[in-house]
Design an enzyme around this catalytic site. Structure first.
Site, PDB file in Angstrom:
ATOM      1  N   LYS A 185       0.840  -1.193   0.000  1.00  0.00           N
ATOM      2  CA  LYS A 185       0.000   0.000   0.000  1.00  0.00           C
ATOM      3  C   LYS A 185       0.880   1.250   0.000  1.00  0.00           C
ATOM      4  CE  LYS A 185      -1.855   2.609   3.123  1.00  0.00           C
ATOM      5  NZ  LYS A 185      -1.905   3.954   2.463  1.00  0.00           N
ATOM      6  N   GLU A 259      10.296   0.677  10.551  1.00  0.00           N
ATOM      7  CA  GLU A 259      11.280   1.768  10.420  1.00  0.00           C
ATOM      8  C   GLU A 259      10.496   3.047  10.621  1.00  0.00           C
ATOM      9  OE1 GLU A 259      12.805   4.830   8.962  1.00  0.00           O
ATOM     10  OE2 GLU A 259      13.120   3.841   7.013  1.00  0.00           O
ATOM     11  N   CYS A 293      13.355  10.523   7.613  1.00  0.00           N
ATOM     12  CA  CYS A 293      13.268   9.993   8.974  1.00  0.00           C
ATOM     13  C   CYS A 293      14.620  10.030   9.687  1.00  0.00           C
ATOM     14  CB  CYS A 293      12.694   8.581   8.966  1.00  0.00           C
ATOM     15  SG  CYS A 293      13.441   7.494   7.750  1.00  0.00           S
ATOM     16  N   GLU A 390       9.899  15.077  16.373  1.00  0.00           N
ATOM     17  CA  GLU A 390      10.261  15.017  14.950  1.00  0.00           C
ATOM     18  C   GLU A 390       9.418  16.038  14.188  1.00  0.00           C
ATOM     19  OE1 GLU A 390      11.146  11.609  11.659  1.00  0.00           O
ATOM     20  OE2 GLU A 390       9.230  11.468  12.699  1.00  0.00           O
TER      21      GLU A 390
END
Length: 479
Positions: A185, A259, A293, A390
Site C-alpha cells: 500500500k 522503520e 526519517c 520530529e
C-alpha cells in the site's frame, strides 16, 4: 539571497515526460482493476492542482489481493528457482533505469521534491536495490542462514510519502529475492510512481499475483496489517502508527519490521573540517525538504566554534533556492501536503514561544503551493519541543556541548535512535563515539549516504529490524 556573480535562468524539466494519466487504478493479480473504495485526488503540492484521480482499494480488494498473492506464492513464485527469480528482478531494475526520467518527473510532481533529487538520488537508488537483490536470489543457501532458508509467504508492506518509489524498492526487492509475494500500500498522497511500477511488473512479465499495489488511506493499511493470511508486515512511517501495528500483530505468528521516526544528532567537534561539515549539515536536514526519517535535525556543535559554524551555516542556507520542484536549479521543493505544512508551522511556533532564536532564510517563497523556508534555531535547550519532537521539515535545532562525553549524553537524550553523524579529524574519536551512540546508522564526516548492501534501521522508538544488505534479507526468510 546573498550577492552572487551568477544569475539563474529557469531550467524546468518538462512535465510531459511524466506521461501523467487522468486516472489510475489498483493493481491486483497482474491486472489494473477498478477499486471499490472512495476515489481520491492526488495533489501537486507545488501548485495545489489536482494531478489525477486514483481509484482506491476497499477491504474486499485487500482480501482479493492477498488471495492472489497466496496463489502466486504457492503455484509459481515460491517454487521458482532463485536464478529464475533473479531474472525478473534484474528486468525490473533495468526497466526502472529505462523509464527513469519519466519516473523522476512523476515523483517530483506527486511528492514536491526537487527534480535533481528524484533524478540523481531516488530513481537510481531504487534501481540499485533491485540490481543488488537480484544478485542474492540464487545465493541464499550460501549466505549463512542455515541449510534451508525458506520464504515466509505473503508480505504486506506499507510505505510513506517522503520517498515513494525508493521505499517501494526497499520493500519489494528483498521480498521478491527471497521468494515471497507482495501486497503493497503506497501512501495516500503519493500513489502514482507505485502504480507506474505496476506497469513495469507487466512489462517484465512478472507472474500475476506476485506484486499487488493497493492505493488507499490508512484504513486499507490497517486491513492489510490485520489480514490473517499475511505472513510478514514491513512498515515505514510514523512511530505512532508503528505502535498501533505492533499491537495488531502481537500474539500472531506474523514477522514484523518497523522503520519509524527519528531525531538524529549531527555532532560537530572543534577539529572538524568546517566547510565540509556545513555541506553535510545542509544535506542532513534540508535534503528532501527535511522529509527524511534519519534527517540530522539536532545539530550539536562544540561550544568554542558555535559562532563560526552558525555564520557559515546561515550563509550557506541563504544560498539555497526554493521553488518549482521541476526546475533543475531548485534546492528545496514543496512540503508534501497542507497537513504536514501545518504541523511544521506549529512546531516552529513552539520554538519561538519557548525562547529559541529563530533564523529563517531570506529566500523568496512561491505564492502558490505548500512551501516553508529553511529555518535554523539557535540557543536551543534539550527540553524544547523542537529538540525532542520530529518536525519532518526544513527546520534545524542547534545545541552546544563542551566535552565528548557531554556530546554523547545529549545525542542519546531522545526516545528515537535511527541515525547520527560525527564530524571530527580524529579517527579514534569517531570509533569511540560510534560505539556510544544509540543509533542504527552512524555516519562519519558525511551524512545521508546509502547503499543497498548496507543495512539500515533503528533502535527504541525508531523501530526494529533492518533493511538492505544480507541482514535485511533475513527479515523475509524462515531461518
Amino acid at each position: 539571497m546573498p550577492d552572487s556573480p551568477f544569475e539563474y535562468a529557469p531550467a524546468p524539466e518538462s512535465r510531459d515526460i511524466a506521461n501523467l494519466k487522468p486516472a489510475y487504478r489498483p493493481f491486483i493479480d497482474g491486472a489494473f482493476v477498478d477499486g471499490k473504495g472512495e476515489p481520491l485526488k492526488t495533489i501537486n503540492p507545488a501548485t495545489e492542482e489536482v494531478l489525477a484521480e486514483v481509484s482506491t482499494a476497499s477491504k474486499s480488494d485487500v482480501d482479493t489481493a492477498v488471495k492472489a498473492a497466496r496463489r502466486a506464492y504457492e503455484k509459481t513464485w515460491g517454487r521458482m528457482p532463485g536464478a529464475e527469480r533473479a531474472k525478473y528482478i534484474f528486468r525490473l531494475a533495468r526497466l526502472i533505469q529505462e523509464r527513469g526520467r519519466e519516473l523522476a518527473v512523476l515523483e517530483s510532481l506527486d511528492n514536491g521534491k526537487p527534480i535533481k533529487e528524484s533524478r540523481d538520488s531516488d530513481i537510481p537508488t531504487a534501481a540499485a536495490h533491485f540490481f543488488y537483490h537480484a544478485g542474492w536470489a540464487d545465493k541464499l543457501d550460501y549466505a549463512g542462514y542455515g541449510p534451508d532458508p525458506r520464504p515466509l509467504g505473503v508480505a504486506g508492506q506499507v510505505i510513506p510519502w517522503n520517498f515513494p518509489l525508493l521505499m517501494l524498492a526497499w520493500k519489494i526487492a528483498p521480498a521478491l529475492a527471497t521468494g515471497n509475494t507482495v501486497v503493497l500500500k503506497p501512501a495516500e498522497t503519493t500513489p502514482l510512481t507505485a502504480l507506474v511500477f505496476a506497469e513495469l511488473c507487466q512489462q517484465a512479465d512478472l507472474p500475476p499475483g506476485v506484486v499487488n499495489i493497493l492505493p488507499g488511506a490508512g484504513d486499507i493499511g490497517a486491513e492489510l496489517v490485520g489480514h490473517p493470511d499475511v505472513n510478514k508486515i514491513a512498515f515505514t512511517g510514523s512511530t505512532e502508527v508503528g505502535k498501533l501495528i505492533q499491537r495488531t500483530v502481537a500474539g500472531t505468528p506474523k514477522k514484523l519490521t518497523l522503520e519509524l521516526g527519528g531525531k538524529a544528532a549531527n555532532v560537530v567537534f572543534d577539529d572538524a573540517p568546517l566547510d565540509q561539515a556545513v555541506e553535510g549539515i545542509v544535506n542532513g536536514i534540508f535534503f528532501n525538504q527535511g522529509h527524511v526519517c534519519c534527517a540530522g535535525s539536532r545539530l550539536l556543535v562544540q561550544e568554542s566554534i558555535v559562532d563560526e559554524v552558525l555564520e557559515k551555516l546561515r550563509y550557506r542556507v541563504s544560498t539555497l533556492r526554493i521553488g518549482d520542484p521541476l526546475d533543475k536549479n531548485t534546492d528545496v521543493g514543496a512540503i508534501n501536503s497542507r497537513e504536514q505544512l501545518t504541523k511544521i508551522q506549529e512546531l516552529v511556533d513552539s520554538g519561538d514561544t519557548e525562547g529559541a532564536q529563530r533564523w529563517t532564510s531570506p529566500c523568496p517563497i512561491p505564492e502558490r503551493g505548500f512551501f516553508f523556508a529553511p529555518t535554523v534555531f539557535s540557543d536551543v535547550q534539550q527540553s524544547m519541543r523542537i529538540a525532542r519532537e520530529e518536525i519532518f521539515g526544513p527546520v534545524l535545532s542547534v545545541l552546544t556541548f563542551r566535552t565528548p562525553e557531554e556530546a554523547v549524553t545529549k545525542a542519546n537524550n531522545t526516545p528515537y535512535g535511527l541515525s547520527a553523524g560525527i564530524w571530527t579529524d580524529k579517527g579514534s574519536r569517531i570509533l569511540w563515539m560510534a560505539n556510544q551512540l544509540r543509533a542504527g546508522v552512524v555516519w562519519a564526516n558525511t551524512f545521508n549516504r546509502f547503499d543497498p548492501a548496507a543495512p539500515f534501521g533503528g533502535y527504541q522508538e525508531s523501530g526494529f529490524g533492518r533493511e538492505g544488505g544480507r541482514t535485511g534479507l533475513e527479515a523475509y526468510l524462515d531461518v
